[in-house]
Design a protein around this motif. Structure first.
Motif, mmCIF file in Angstrom:
data_model
loop_
_atom_site.group_PDB
_atom_site.id
_atom_site.type_symbol
_atom_site.label_atom_id
_atom_site.label_comp_id
_atom_site.label_asym_id
_atom_site.label_seq_id
_atom_site.Cartn_x
_atom_site.Cartn_y
_atom_site.Cartn_z
ATOM 1 N N MET A 154 0.845 -1.211 0.000
ATOM 2 C CA MET A 154 0.000 0.000 0.000
ATOM 3 C C MET A 154 0.879 1.261 0.000
ATOM 4 S SD MET A 154 -3.230 -0.623 -0.205
ATOM 5 C CE MET A 154 -4.408 0.409 0.600
ATOM 6 N N LEU A 155 2.039 1.189 0.691
ATOM 7 C CA LEU A 155 2.978 2.316 0.664
ATOM 8 C C LEU A 155 3.517 2.513 -0.757
ATOM 9 C CD1 LEU A 155 5.078 1.928 3.955
ATOM 10 C CD2 LEU A 155 3.719 3.914 3.285
ATOM 11 N N SER A 156 3.783 1.393 -1.442
ATOM 12 C CA SER A 156 4.240 1.453 -2.836
ATOM 13 C C SER A 156 3.191 2.163 -3.691
ATOM 14 C CB SER A 156 4.486 0.037 -3.375
ATOM 15 O OG SER A 156 4.744 0.073 -4.754
ATOM 16 N N SER A 157 1.942 1.777 -3.483
ATOM 17 C CA SER A 157 0.828 2.362 -4.224
ATOM 18 C C SER A 157 0.684 3.855 -3.902
ATOM 19 C CB SER A 157 -0.457 1.611 -3.862
ATOM 20 O OG SER A 157 -1.479 1.943 -4.743
ATOM 21 N N LEU A 158 0.880 4.209 -2.619
ATOM 22 C CA LEU A 158 0.764 5.609 -2.188
ATOM 23 C C LEU A 158 1.826 6.473 -2.870
ATOM 24 C CD1 LEU A 158 -0.240 7.911 -0.299
ATOM 25 C CD2 LEU A 158 1.385 7.079 1.405
ATOM 26 N N PHE A 159 3.074 5.997 -2.918
ATOM 27 C CA PHE A 159 4.138 6.797 -3.543
ATOM 28 C C PHE A 159 3.936 6.923 -5.054
ATOM 29 C CE2 PHE A 159 6.440 6.137 0.478
ATOM 30 C CZ PHE A 159 6.807 7.464 0.714
ATOM 31 N N TYR A 160 3.356 5.873 -5.666
ATOM 32 C CA TYR A 160 3.063 5.960 -7.099
ATOM 33 C C TYR A 160 1.944 6.984 -7.333
ATOM 34 C CZ TYR A 160 2.992 4.532 -11.951
ATOM 35 O OH TYR A 160 3.100 4.543 -13.323
ATOM 36 N N ALA A 161 0.960 6.979 -6.418
ATOM 37 C CA ALA A 161 -0.144 7.954 -6.506
ATOM 38 C C ALA A 161 0.399 9.377 -6.343
ATOM 39 C CB ALA A 161 -1.193 7.651 -5.439
ATOM 40 N N LEU A 162 1.333 9.565 -5.401
ATOM 41 C CA LEU A 162 1.938 10.888 -5.191
ATOM 42 C C LEU A 162 2.684 11.337 -6.452
ATOM 43 C CD1 LEU A 162 3.317 10.589 -1.530
ATOM 44 C CD2 LEU A 162 1.511 12.123 -2.317
ATOM 45 N N TYR A 163 3.356 10.386 -7.099
ATOM 46 C CA TYR A 163 4.063 10.668 -8.354
ATOM 47 C C TYR A 163 3.074 11.236 -9.380
ATOM 48 C CZ TYR A 163 6.848 9.718 -12.597
ATOM 49 O OH TYR A 163 7.526 9.835 -13.792
ATOM 50 N N MET A 164 1.918 10.546 -9.504
ATOM 51 C CA MET A 164 0.902 10.974 -10.478
ATOM 52 C C MET A 164 0.347 12.363 -10.131
ATOM 53 S SD MET A 164 0.887 8.341 -12.416
ATOM 54 C CE MET A 164 -0.519 7.913 -13.380
ATOM 55 N N VAL A 165 0.087 12.598 -8.831
ATOM 56 C CA VAL A 165 -0.489 13.886 -8.404
ATOM 57 C C VAL A 165 0.505 15.016 -8.664
ATOM 58 C CG1 VAL A 165 -1.263 15.231 -6.392
ATOM 59 C CG2 VAL A 165 -2.064 12.889 -6.692
ATOM 60 N N ILE A 166 1.799 14.782 -8.350
ATOM 61 C CA ILE A 166 2.819 15.831 -8.550
ATOM 62 C C ILE A 166 2.961 16.147 -10.043
ATOM 63 C CG2 ILE A 166 5.274 16.412 -8.282
ATOM 64 C CD1 ILE A 166 5.188 14.592 -5.704
ATOM 65 N N VAL A 167 2.971 15.109 -10.888
ATOM 66 C CA VAL A 167 3.045 15.335 -12.343
ATOM 67 C C VAL A 167 1.853 16.184 -12.787
ATOM 68 C CG1 VAL A 167 2.836 14.218 -14.608
ATOM 69 C CG2 VAL A 167 4.394 13.269 -12.908
ATOM 70 N N ASN A 168 0.697 15.878 -12.234
ATOM 71 C CA ASN A 168 -0.549 16.547 -12.604
ATOM 72 C C ASN A 168 -0.588 18.002 -12.132
ATOM 73 O OD1 ASN A 168 -3.160 17.123 -13.319
ATOM 74 N ND2 ASN A 168 -4.113 15.818 -11.810
ATOM 75 N N LYS A 169 -0.105 18.238 -10.904
ATOM 76 C CA LYS A 169 -0.308 19.542 -10.269
ATOM 77 C C LYS A 169 0.886 20.497 -10.350
ATOM 78 C CE LYS A 169 -4.536 19.256 -8.773
ATOM 79 N NZ LYS A 169 -5.522 20.215 -9.234
ATOM 80 N N SER A 170 2.038 20.015 -10.816
ATOM 81 C CA SER A 170 3.238 20.867 -10.754
ATOM 82 C C SER A 170 3.418 21.749 -11.992
ATOM 83 C CB SER A 170 4.481 20.008 -10.567
ATOM 84 O OG SER A 170 4.586 19.084 -11.637
ATOM 85 N N ASN A 171 2.567 21.547 -13.021
ATOM 86 C CA ASN A 171 2.661 22.332 -14.267
ATOM 87 C C ASN A 171 4.075 22.351 -14.859
ATOM 88 O OD1 ASN A 171 -0.074 23.074 -14.304
ATOM 89 N ND2 ASN A 171 0.324 24.696 -12.804
ATOM 90 N N LEU A 172 4.698 21.184 -14.900
ATOM 91 C CA LEU A 172 6.040 21.092 -15.486
ATOM 92 C C LEU A 172 5.964 21.343 -16.992
ATOM 93 C CD1 LEU A 172 7.635 17.965 -13.776
ATOM 94 C CD2 LEU A 172 8.537 20.279 -13.708
ATOM 95 N N LYS A 173 6.809 22.228 -17.490
ATOM 96 C CA LYS A 173 6.809 22.522 -18.930
ATOM 97 C C LYS A 173 7.899 21.710 -19.639
ATOM 98 C CE LYS A 173 3.661 25.873 -18.761
ATOM 99 N NZ LYS A 173 3.032 25.511 -17.515
ATOM 100 N N VAL A 174 7.937 20.421 -19.362
ATOM 101 C CA VAL A 174 8.933 19.569 -20.030
ATOM 102 C C VAL A 174 8.193 18.457 -20.782
ATOM 103 C CG1 VAL A 174 10.771 19.998 -18.347
ATOM 104 C CG2 VAL A 174 9.258 18.054 -17.997
ATOM 105 N N SER A 175 8.838 17.921 -21.821
ATOM 106 C CA SER A 175 8.195 16.864 -22.608
ATOM 107 C C SER A 175 8.094 15.582 -21.792
ATOM 108 C CB SER A 175 9.008 16.593 -23.873
ATOM 109 O OG SER A 175 10.239 15.967 -23.526
ATOM 110 N N GLY A 176 7.213 14.675 -22.224
ATOM 111 C CA GLY A 176 7.049 13.385 -21.534
ATOM 112 C C GLY A 176 8.355 12.616 -21.462
ATOM 113 N N PHE A 177 9.147 12.709 -22.529
ATOM 114 C CA PHE A 177 10.422 11.985 -22.571
ATOM 115 C C PHE A 177 11.415 12.560 -21.573
ATOM 116 C CE2 PHE A 177 8.819 10.535 -26.627
ATOM 117 C CZ PHE A 177 9.214 9.207 -26.594
ATOM 118 N N LYS A 178 11.465 13.910 -21.542
ATOM 119 C CA LYS A 178 12.418 14.551 -20.627
ATOM 120 C C LYS A 178 12.029 14.257 -19.178
ATOM 121 C CE LYS A 178 13.900 18.873 -21.751
ATOM 122 N NZ LYS A 178 14.103 20.335 -21.584
#
Length: 292
Positions: A154-178
């Motif tokens: 569940m901790l593994s799942s939580l950190f993966y979820a955090l990864y998704m939320v940060i990608v979503n909310k951080s407005n990174l202006k970099v390409s998917g590859f970068k």
């Protein structure tokens, strides 16, 4: 175009679901997990970096982007760390299925921290996913739950979820590859640091293990990430997230057919409930987005 998107989405999910094929033999050989994960992400970063050079994209990032990408790398590293630790307590099939609850955890994070509403479908999806986890923990006729294993995955799942939320909310202006390149690079740095602190040897003992690392990195990380990026471009994130339901199914099939995991009724019911929960969650997310 759409057909290509669906094929790429399926390829991404299937390649990620093949992780147990590479991890279990390494675990059985008692080879260092940190070194294994370092090479997995280091080789992945090299391959994606090679593609960035080939497609003439620059590697430049500013301080803010570097910080966010480093945090993403740590989240990804901790997710991998806890998943493979979980393999010691739960069967790979069950561990991979519990990990797949991450879209539901994303919905909960968005509800509690970003005040996004949970509609009726979202709530039903949470109940399905929760019921699925409970069924996976039932053994025989009794309620035999491996709390350590469940908590770790569940901790593994939580950190993966955090990864998704940060990608979503951080407005990174970099390409998917970068984004993928730097995530993998920072993830490999995490495991390299851990290995150096633990005085572990970086020597690869045989050509077979070296090839295992290369194929492991290419199939489960590079192919999975690149197919994901292109699938989202062709068909959007919602259908891709639904196709992601194939990940635990593939992991369970690998565990049953290659590693002789028993395919019990509980496993079937648990997987079905979790998949239903996740798919409902994705559909409700689509409806929410449509209303915005």
């Amino acid at each position: 175009m759409k057909l290509r998107g669906y094929i790429l989405g399926i390829l991404s999910a299937v390649s990620y679901g093949l992780i147990p094929i590479f991890i279990l033999p390494i675990k059985q050989a008692h080879f260092s997990m940190d070194i294994t994960l370092f090479y997995r992400f280091f080789f992945s970063a090299l391959m994606i970096g090679g593609y960035l050079i080939y497609s003439r994209q620059n590697f430049r990032i500013n301080k803010r982007e570097a910080l966010i990408l480093a945090i993403l790398g740590i989240c990804y590293a901790l997710s991998s760390e806890f998943l493979f630790l979980g393999y010691d307590f739960l069967t790979p099939g069950i561990a991979s299925t519990v990990l797949f609850i991450y879209p539901v955890i994303v919905a909960l994070i968005m509800f509690f921290f970003y005040k996004e509403k949970l509609n009726r479908l979202s709530i039903i999806s949470l109940l399905f996913a929760f019921a699925g986890v409970i069924v996976l923990c039932l053994k025989g006729t009794g309620f035999e739950i491996n709390f350590a294993g469940l908590g770790i995955v569940m901790l593994s799942s939580l950190f993966y979820a955090l990864y998704m939320v940060i990608v979503n909310k951080s407005n990174l202006k970099v390409s998917g590859f970068k984004l993928t390149f730097y995530s993998m690079l920072f993830t490999s740095l995490f495991f390299m640091t851990k290995s150096v602190i633990g005085h572990e040897s970086f020597a690869i003992p045989s050509t077979a293990i070296f090839l295992n690392f290369l194929i492991f990195a290419f199939l489960t990380t590079v192919i999975s990430s690149l197919c994901l990026v292109y699938a989202i471009k062709h068909i959007g994130s919602t259908p891709v997230a639904i196709l992601g339901a194939l990940e635990p199914v593939v992991a369970v099939m690998v565990s049953v057919f290659i590693f002789n995991e028993k395919f019990t009724t509980n496993l079937l019911i648990g997987i079905t409930l979790i998949l239903l929960g996740v798919i409902l969650n994705v559909i409700s997310d689509r409806k929410n987005t449509a209303h915005v």
